[in-house]
Design an enzyme around this catalytic site. Structure first.
Site, mmCIF file in Angstrom:
data_model
loop_
_atom_site.group_PDB
_atom_site.id
_atom_site.type_symbol
_atom_site.label_atom_id
_atom_site.label_comp_id
_atom_site.label_asym_id
_atom_site.label_seq_id
_atom_site.Cartn_x
_atom_site.Cartn_y
_atom_site.Cartn_z
ATOM 1 N N HIS B 133 0.869 -1.179 0.000
ATOM 2 C CA HIS B 133 0.000 0.000 0.000
ATOM 3 C C HIS B 133 0.909 1.235 0.000
ATOM 4 O O HIS B 133 2.037 1.171 0.499
ATOM 5 C CB HIS B 133 -0.827 -0.057 1.293
ATOM 6 C CG HIS B 133 -1.928 0.938 1.401
ATOM 7 N ND1 HIS B 133 -1.705 2.243 1.767
ATOM 8 C CD2 HIS B 133 -3.275 0.816 1.231
ATOM 9 C CE1 HIS B 133 -2.870 2.883 1.809
ATOM 10 N NE2 HIS B 133 -3.839 2.043 1.491
ATOM 11 N N ASP B 210 2.781 -5.110 8.056
ATOM 12 C CA ASP B 210 1.583 -4.288 7.876
ATOM 13 C C ASP B 210 0.387 -5.241 7.950
ATOM 14 O O ASP B 210 0.076 -5.947 7.001
ATOM 15 C CB ASP B 210 1.653 -3.584 6.523
ATOM 16 C CG ASP B 210 0.334 -2.900 6.147
ATOM 17 O OD1 ASP B 210 -0.648 -3.008 6.922
ATOM 18 O OD2 ASP B 210 0.285 -2.273 5.076
ATOM 19 N N GLN B 213 -4.798 -5.506 6.919
ATOM 20 C CA GLN B 213 -5.828 -6.328 6.271
ATOM 21 C C GLN B 213 -5.852 -7.754 6.793
ATOM 22 O O GLN B 213 -6.530 -8.605 6.227
ATOM 23 C CB GLN B 213 -5.597 -6.359 4.754
ATOM 24 C CG GLN B 213 -5.640 -5.006 4.079
ATOM 25 C CD GLN B 213 -7.039 -4.389 4.083
ATOM 26 O OE1 GLN B 213 -8.032 -5.048 4.369
ATOM 27 N NE2 GLN B 213 -7.113 -3.107 3.781
ATOM 28 N N LYS B 236 -10.466 -0.917 10.638
ATOM 29 C CA LYS B 236 -10.600 -2.045 9.729
ATOM 30 C C LYS B 236 -10.937 -3.331 10.477
ATOM 31 O O LYS B 236 -11.060 -4.397 9.878
ATOM 32 C CB LYS B 236 -9.323 -2.221 8.911
ATOM 33 C CG LYS B 236 -9.090 -1.077 7.905
ATOM 34 C CD LYS B 236 -7.974 -1.411 6.959
ATOM 35 C CE LYS B 236 -7.366 -0.194 6.287
ATOM 36 N NZ LYS B 236 -8.201 0.409 5.251
ATOM 37 N N CYS B 374 -4.881 2.660 -3.553
ATOM 38 C CA CYS B 374 -3.624 3.117 -2.951
ATOM 39 C C CYS B 374 -2.495 2.119 -3.166
ATOM 40 O O CYS B 374 -1.607 1.962 -2.329
ATOM 41 C CB CYS B 374 -3.782 3.415 -1.462
ATOM 42 S SG CYS B 374 -4.817 4.841 -1.137
#
Lengths: 151, 416
Positions: B133, B210, B213, B236, B374
């Site tokens: 991202h 990261d 997600q 999220k 993104c």
């Protein structure tokens, strides 16, 4: 299908999306600029040939959604032969049309075929798609080398 | 009653009961029931989270940590309890390793700003991957400019799978840190993060994960992964916006200088010298997002009451169903075909621009995302300007996938 959706995606718009007019580059352009919408990645490269303050030729290349492509295509058709001043006036009217600030019936003659874009006003997120080519046109008039962004 | 108690079959997620916990799912859009398939952008919030935030402002609000009055102590306890919940959720060794930030983006910026000052030399390398991202690209570019570092990028293949076979070539003697996405937001790829970390560690390279997600979709254990840093956003995973977490291994957080200066992050200040507060407060300058942290804590309670294992099974079945249904649409091409995927399906439909797809399916009540997500380098890899993306959450069901498929047929009909 919903009426507003039909008004947005009129047959004329779908046709210009499929078969865009004046969709080519122009090696002998006097003015050019690139318009970019960072939200969707749409790009339109606009070419102008201006002779004695009149738009002798205009064309575009690029990628975009149906609305931005059809808008660019119809714009090129309508700009050809106009003076720069007339072209700017047309953009003013077009901008009023897609933002809903202008009564299309009162300006139907001047707007000509651009009236097909009146459905855009019901889709605020799509106004920038419709105006991208016009912003590129204005940037080209100033011969801006930097890409103009809708944002 | 806790949401988890209503499930009579322990292994199956009762999607109707879960849906009832999310007030916004009753919304109608253009006369149709809302089908919310933009969960990779942000998830909806269960009533428990909304109520926890309201409760805080109604009966607990005060600034934290230094007040001796009643409310300040209540608010401090609620905020620190949220931190303990996060530590437990990630299986961190201690709460000192849990730094509250605004979101994944700020967490990565924090590490990109502070890690290089804890022992990187000009010419050292930071390794990221092609599927990151923008928030895991741009902070490193800024750090590279500032500290004279070099950014290297591990490529992926055309299925959207990282070229792990090349990893050892990209981990050089100069590599100091690898920052890598756990689950790709635009492709859905689940990266073999444990193997990546082990191989990076074998070369003495620290790893930031990261996890924006991943944490809402399956359980993530920082000790099992053995990561050095891990970042995620509250919004999220069914929590509020404006709150996120940086997990940092204690020795790294000790070594790194503060990110921002201000109140709460200091022990003693004079005009000549300032000593910093203990972990994690060293990295939390200023009044934090107290309500956000409490809301995040409520979201974690809610997630645990449903059970991540149950959520993962439900979403895996739904992903398979959605993939099959979408793939059966003539002219639809799925972008991202990794063998291990989670919750995300990106696609292009004939030569119809994703923006047009998004507008038309919205008229059928279906919320999907269209654009570059993104991840412009991912789009460049596939030679696309944009894709349409459906992303799933625990409250999505098969009927909603059917509604999406039907809406896509409407799109095709219009553009014929």
């Amino acid at each position: 299908m919903k009426a507003e959706l039909k008004e947005l995606y009129q047959q004329v718009i779908l046709d210009h999306n499929k078969n865009p007019r004046n969709f080519h580059d122009m090696p002998d352009a006097t003015h050019e600029a690139e318009g970019y919408n960072p939200l969707c990645g749409d790009k339109v490269h606009l070419y102008l040939k201006i002779e004695n303050d009149r738009i002798a030729d205009v064309s575009f290349t690029g990628v975009g959604c149906a609305i931005s492509k059809a808008s660019a295509s119809l714009m090129t058709m309508l700009l050809k032969g106009r003076t720069v001043r007339e072209a700017n006036r047309l953009f003013e009217l077009f901008h009023g049309l897609v933002t809903g600030e202008l009564d299309p019936e009162a300006h139907a003659d001047e707007l000509d075929r651009l009236v097909v874009f009146y459905g855009v006003r019901d889709f605020p997120t799509r106004i920038k798609c419709a105006t991208l080519a016009w912003h590129a046109f204005q940037a080209a008039l100033e011969n801006k080398k930097e890409t103009v962004s809708t944002e | 009653m806790q949401a988890g108690e209503v499930h009579t079959q322990p292994d199956l997620l009762d999607v109707d009961r879960v849906r009832a916990d999310f007030p916004i799912l009753q919304t109608r859009v253009n006369g149709k029931p809302l089908v919310y398939l933009d969960n990779a952008a942000t998830t909806q919030k269960p009533a428990a989270v909304i109520e926890a935030i309201e409760q805080y402002y109604r009966s607990q609000n005060a600034n934290i940590h230094r007040g001796v009055h009643h409310l300040s102590q209540v608010a401090t306890e609620a905020y620190e309890q949220a931190r303990r919940k996060v530590a437990r959720f990630l299986n961190a060794r201690s709460e000192r390793e849990i730094v509250f930030v605004r979101g994944t983006t700020e967490a990565i910026n924090l590490v990109a700003s502070c890690f290089p000052r804890a022992g990187c030399q000009p010419g050292d390398e930071i390794l990221i991957t092609e599927m990151e991202h923008h928030s895991n690209i741009v902070p490193w570019q800024l750090a590279c400019q500032q500290y004279g570092l070099r950014l290297r990028v591990l490529p992926m293949d055309d299925r959207g799978v990282l070229r792990i076979d090349l990893l050892d070539d990209y981990l050089t003697d100069r590599t100091r840190l690898m920052s890598v996405v756990h689950v790709s937001n635009s492709l859905g790829t689940v990266n073999p993060i444990k193997e990546i970390i082990a191989r990076a560690h074998a070369r003495g390279v620290a790893v930031l994960v990261d996890a924006a997600q991943s944490v809402a979709h399956f359980s993530v254990d920082v000790q099992t992964l053995d990561c050095d840093f891990l970042a995620f956003s509250g919004h999220k995973l069914y929590g509020p916006t404006g709150i996120g977490v940086l997990y940092g291994r204690e020795n790294w957080l000790e070594k790194m200088p503060p990110y921002q200066g201000g109140g709460d992050m200091i022990r003693r200040v004079t005009f000549e010298e300032t000593t910093y507060n203990a972990l994690p407060y060293k990295f939390e300058a200023g009044t934090p997002n107290i309500a956000g942290a409490i809301g995040l804590g409520a979201a974690l309670d809610y997630l645990e009451s449903i059970g991540l294992a149950r959520i993962a099974r439900h979403e895996a079945a739904l992903l398979q169903y959605a993939t099959e249904r979408l793939a059966s649409i003539s002219g639809l091409r799925i972008i991202g075909n990794a063998p291990a995927k989670a919750a995300v399906i990106s696609f292009v439909l004939k030569d119809i621009h994703p923006h047009d797809v998004g507008t038309i399916v919205n008229h059928e009540g279906v919320a999907i995302r269209t654009g570059h997500h993104c991840t412009q380098p991912v789009m460049d890899h596939f030679g696309l300007a944009a894709t349409s993306r459906a992303s799933l959450a625990m409250y999505n069901c098969k009927e909603e996938i059917d509604q999406l498929v039907e809406a896509l047929h409407t799109v095709i009909g219009m553009f014929q």
